[in-house]
Design a protein around this motif. Structure first.
Motif, PDB file in Angstrom:
ATOM      1  N   VAL A 130      -5.458  38.284   2.814  1.00  0.00           N
ATOM      2  CA  VAL A 130      -4.061  38.662   2.571  1.00  0.00           C
ATOM      3  C   VAL A 130      -3.155  37.439   2.741  1.00  0.00           C
ATOM      4  N   LYS A 131      -3.353  36.698   3.829  1.00  0.00           N
ATOM      5  CA  LYS A 131      -2.508  35.530   4.108  1.00  0.00           C
ATOM      6  C   LYS A 131      -2.640  34.457   3.034  1.00  0.00           C
ATOM      7  N   ALA A 132      -3.813  34.340   2.443  1.00  0.00           N
ATOM      8  CA  ALA A 132      -4.046  33.324   1.416  1.00  0.00           C
ATOM      9  C   ALA A 132      -3.378  33.677   0.087  1.00  0.00           C
ATOM     10  N   GLY A 133      -2.779  34.867   0.025  1.00  0.00           N
ATOM     11  CA  GLY A 133      -2.105  35.265  -1.203  1.00  0.00           C
ATOM     12  C   GLY A 133      -3.062  35.734  -2.274  1.00  0.00           C
ATOM     13  N   GLU A 134      -4.238  36.137  -1.866  1.00  0.00           N
ATOM     14  CA  GLU A 134      -5.229  36.594  -2.830  1.00  0.00           C
ATOM     15  C   GLU A 134      -4.964  38.030  -3.272  1.00  0.00           C
ATOM     16  N   VAL A 135      -4.011  38.644  -2.608  1.00  0.00           N
ATOM     17  CA  VAL A 135      -3.522  39.969  -2.994  1.00  0.00           C
ATOM     18  C   VAL A 135      -2.037  40.006  -2.635  1.00  0.00           C
ATOM     19  N   SER A 136      -1.254  40.630  -3.479  1.00  0.00           N
ATOM     20  CA  SER A 136       0.189  40.679  -3.218  1.00  0.00           C
ATOM     21  C   SER A 136       0.512  41.703  -2.135  1.00  0.00           C
ATOM     22  N   GLN A 137       1.613  41.488  -1.466  1.00  0.00           N
ATOM     23  CA  GLN A 137       2.042  42.438  -0.445  1.00  0.00           C
ATOM     24  C   GLN A 137       2.324  43.805  -1.056  1.00  0.00           C
ATOM     25  N   SER A 138       2.858  43.823  -2.266  1.00  0.00           N
ATOM     26  CA  SER A 138       3.127  45.123  -2.902  1.00  0.00           C
ATOM     27  C   SER A 138       1.827  45.881  -3.173  1.00  0.00           C
ATOM     28  N   ILE A 177     -11.668  29.847  -3.511  1.00  0.00           N
ATOM     29  CA  ILE A 177     -11.606  30.400  -2.166  1.00  0.00           C
ATOM     30  C   ILE A 177     -11.092  29.302  -1.242  1.00  0.00           C
ATOM     31  N   THR A 178     -10.027  29.593  -0.505  1.00  0.00           N
ATOM     32  CA  THR A 178      -9.425  28.577   0.372  1.00  0.00           C
ATOM     33  C   THR A 178     -10.313  28.299   1.575  1.00  0.00           C
ATOM     34  N   LYS A 179     -10.087  27.154   2.191  1.00  0.00           N
ATOM     35  CA  LYS A 179     -10.831  26.781   3.409  1.00  0.00           C
ATOM     36  C   LYS A 179     -10.567  27.786   4.528  1.00  0.00           C
ATOM     37  N   ALA A 180      -9.334  28.270   4.617  1.00  0.00           N
ATOM     38  CA  ALA A 180      -8.993  29.251   5.658  1.00  0.00           C
ATOM     39  C   ALA A 180      -9.773  30.548   5.457  1.00  0.00           C
ATOM     40  N   VAL A 181      -9.877  30.993   4.210  1.00  0.00           N
ATOM     41  CA  VAL A 181     -10.640  32.215   3.924  1.00  0.00           C
ATOM     42  C   VAL A 181     -12.124  31.959   4.184  1.00  0.00           C
ATOM     43  N   LYS A 211     -11.817  42.314  10.389  1.00  0.00           N
ATOM     44  CA  LYS A 211     -10.361  42.319  10.262  1.00  0.00           C
ATOM     45  C   LYS A 211      -9.834  40.907  10.037  1.00  0.00           C
ATOM     46  N   ILE A 212     -10.433  39.923  10.716  1.00  0.00           N
ATOM     47  CA  ILE A 212      -9.975  38.536  10.560  1.00  0.00           C
ATOM     48  C   ILE A 212     -10.176  38.057   9.124  1.00  0.00           C
ATOM     49  N   CYS A 213     -11.264  38.472   8.506  1.00  0.00           N
ATOM     50  CA  CYS A 213     -11.524  38.093   7.113  1.00  0.00           C
ATOM     51  C   CYS A 213     -10.485  38.733   6.190  1.00  0.00           C
ATOM     52  N   VAL A 214     -10.264  40.005   6.373  1.00  0.00           N
ATOM     53  CA  VAL A 214      -9.289  40.705   5.526  1.00  0.00           C
ATOM     54  C   VAL A 214      -7.899  40.095   5.704  1.00  0.00           C
ATOM     55  N   ASN A 215      -7.532  39.801   6.944  1.00  0.00           N
ATOM     56  CA  ASN A 215      -6.221  39.194   7.194  1.00  0.00           C
ATOM     57  C   ASN A 215      -6.099  37.841   6.503  1.00  0.00           C
ATOM     58  N   ALA A 216      -7.161  37.061   6.524  1.00  0.00           N
ATOM     59  CA  ALA A 216      -7.132  35.749   5.859  1.00  0.00           C
ATOM     60  C   ALA A 216      -6.982  35.905   4.350  1.00  0.00           C
TER      61      ALA A 216
END
Length: 93
Positions: free
Chosen positions: A75-83, A29-33, A68-73
């Motif tokens: 996504v941004k961390a690449g823990e799920v693909s955009q597709s 888990i990244t620091k940002a997440v 929402k901020i958690c979910v956005n983080a």
């Protein structure tokens, strides 16, 4: 009311996809997440240690409650693909 229901479904889809992707890939888990999800962690899953499958399961179960901020983080961390995010958006409609 319909729009709120759509947003909740979309948020659940994002969170579930992110948590499942983390567990499947075993990524740390990244620091940002950690920063973005700190309050969610404390409120819903504080009894689980970081980097544990129990925490990932708990966050997945509580996906509909995550901020929402958690979910956005996630996504941004690449823990799920955009597709995958796009696929789940379409499925939630």
């Amino acid at each position: 009311m319909l729009m709120n229901s759509y947003r909740v479904k979309l948020l659940v889809a994002f969170a579930s996809a992110a948590c499942l992707a983390c567990a499947a890939q075993g990524q740390p888990i990244t620091k940002a997440v950690q920063a973005a999800c700190k309050d969610d962690y404390k409120q819903y899953c504080g009894e689980y240690g970081l980097e544990t499958s129990g925490l990932r399961s708990c966050m997945d179960r509580n996906g509909h409650n995550l901020s929402k901020i958690c979910v956005n983080a996630l996504v941004k961390a690449g823990e799920v693909s955009q597709s995958e995010v796009d696929r789940r958006k379409r499925a939630a409609r």
